[in-house]
Motif scaffolding. Structure first.
Motif, PDB file in Angstrom:
ATOM      1  N   ALA A 106     -18.452  11.909 -68.377  1.00  0.00           N
ATOM      2  CA  ALA A 106     -18.291  10.924 -69.453  1.00  0.00           C
ATOM      3  C   ALA A 106     -18.710   9.530 -68.995  1.00  0.00           C
ATOM      4  CB  ALA A 106     -16.845  10.914 -69.937  1.00  0.00           C
ATOM      5  N   TRP A 131     -21.488   6.965 -70.573  1.00  0.00           N
ATOM      6  CA  TRP A 131     -20.800   5.895 -71.277  1.00  0.00           C
ATOM      7  C   TRP A 131     -21.715   4.851 -71.910  1.00  0.00           C
ATOM      8  CZ3 TRP A 131     -17.043   4.758 -74.170  1.00  0.00           C
ATOM      9  CH2 TRP A 131     -16.679   3.439 -74.418  1.00  0.00           C
ATOM     10  N   THR A 156     -22.741   6.342 -75.072  1.00  0.00           N
ATOM     11  CA  THR A 156     -21.561   6.557 -75.902  1.00  0.00           C
ATOM     12  C   THR A 156     -21.109   5.254 -76.545  1.00  0.00           C
ATOM     13  OG1 THR A 156     -20.825   8.393 -74.507  1.00  0.00           O
ATOM     14  CG2 THR A 156     -19.165   7.333 -75.873  1.00  0.00           C
ATOM     15  N   ARG A 169     -18.527   8.715 -83.650  1.00  0.00           N
ATOM     16  CA  ARG A 169     -19.755   8.027 -83.260  1.00  0.00           C
ATOM     17  C   ARG A 169     -21.021   8.721 -83.715  1.00  0.00           C
ATOM     18  NH1 ARG A 169     -21.840   9.827 -78.079  1.00  0.00           N
ATOM     19  NH2 ARG A 169     -20.403  11.245 -77.027  1.00  0.00           N
TER      20      ARG A 169
END
Length: 388
Positions: A265, A269, A272, A368
């Protein structure tokens, strides 16, 4: 998926009949963690290391990368199995005697009160400021009963940044320890971001529903090395560097598998965050056109993973109207923490602001990968329904 794509999400429920056509169901949330192929290299490291828990190499690397993200030293962040355990252990590490009151906002998720109970404290619910949806430090300091409070749990509502320097100053003047429940504030706390960490410990959630999620996990930020050592011991049966349990701790450690997801993750990021930023800006513009006020600070220089709006009338009526058009909603904090049966016996102040917010607040679909088509459809339906 680009924001201008017209693809709709998979139905959250069977399609419903709306104005003579079948409206595809739009769920209120659709968490997205790293894909399996992004996690696989880290899982292969676990296989090679034969280290699966108990502060492994991936855990250490994730802790270091998160610390850098927040502008903290590597020894100023501790990882936990989840944020609720982290809050409870933070209260215990602060040394508040069991049975004392813990002041907290009534406008919060039940985990805040559950953590206080887990630390042996009594939640005491206070009202929030209408403009921030958070506790006001001046109002808290002016309380005649502040001496009865063993600790203050401050909540950053839905990730909105707080001025932590004001809470540090209050704690210095009054001697009452402050813990910050910043469950959704992963991005606001970033290095150079709008929420600078001071002396009060800060707890962040890494749950799947957050903007940065790993499934289950938590992180504690503190610039007090001795305090953080106590918390680390409490999260590891009271051990730290030996087999002597010097504190009556529990098991709140993050596993290597959770750390593997966290590292993947972190790799993703930047993209994201860009996705969250794009949908946030688009939604903020659409809501302004629809005449629906969002939660304070939404659209500012930070991202979160939830969107709450204030319906002009009863939120339940708004939710029902949107559901008829295939739009999912959720009252993220319900009627307020104090209204839950588990905490009905807890002491509380008069709560007019909390009650007013809770009566009108509803969470709209927000994730998102949403498209412009979805956002405009939702806000168009909301505008018509709110006007009606």
């Amino acid at each position: 998926m680009p924001l201008d794509s017209a693809r709709l999400a998979e139905p959250a429920r069977p399609p419903v009949l709306a104005r003579g056509f079948a409206a595809p169901g739009i769920p209120v949330a659709r968490p997205r963690l790293p894909a399996a192929e992004a996690i696989l290299p880290y899982l292969q490291e676990i296989d090679a290391n034969h280290w699966y828990a108990n502060h492994g190499l991936l855990w250490l690397r994730l802790q270091s990368r998160l610390a850098a993200h927040w502008g903290m030293g590597g020894d100023e962040v501790a990882l936990t199995a989840n944020a609720t355990l982290a809050l409870a252990l933070a209260l215990r590490a602060t040394g508040v005697a069991p049975g004392r009151k813990c002041l907290m906002p009534a406008w919060t998720f039940v985990a805040t009160a559950g953590a206080a109970r887990g630390a042996g404290l009594v939640p005491h619910f206070a009202d929030v400021d209408a403009g921030t949806w958070a506790l006001d430090p001046d109002a808290v300091e002016a309380r005649p009963d502040l001496g009865e409070m063993g600790a203050i749990l401050v909540v950053a509502p839905f990730g909105r940044p707080l001025d932590l320097a004001r809470w540090d100053a209050l704690s210095d003047r009054t001697g009452v320890p402050v813990i910050v429940d910043a469950a959704a504030a992963f991005d606001a706390l970033r290095d150079g971001g709008p929420m600078a960490v001071g002396r009060a410990p800060v707890v962040v959630s890494l749950h799947a529903t957050k903007s940065f999620g790993i499934g289950e996990g938590g992180a504690v930020l503190s610039r007090d090395a001795a305090w953080l050592e106590r918390l680390r011991r409490l999260s590891n049966f009271g051990f730290l560097g030996s087999r002597d349990a010097v504190l009556a701790g529990t098991n709140a450690k993050m596993s290597e598998y959770a750390a593997a997801i966290g590292l993947a993750a972190m790799d993703a990021w930047p993209g994201t965050r860009a996705g969250w930023r794009s949908i946030t800006r688009h939604y903020a513009d659409a809501l302004e056109h629809a005449g629906l006020p969002s939660s304070p600070g939404f659209g500012g220089d930070w991202v979160s993973a939830t969107l709450s709006v204030l319906w002009p009338g009863e939120g339940a009526d708004g939710a029902a109207a949107l559901a008829r058009e295939g739009i999912g909603t959720l009252r993220w904090w319900g009627d307020g923490c104090h209204r839950n049966p588990a905490y009905a016996d807890c002491p509380r102040d008069p709560l007019p602001v909390t009650e007013a917010i809770a009566r009108r607040a509803i969470g709209l679909p927000f994730w998102r990968d949403m498209t412009a088509t979805q956002v405009e459809y939702i806000c168009g339906v909301a505008r018509r329904a709110a006007g009606a």
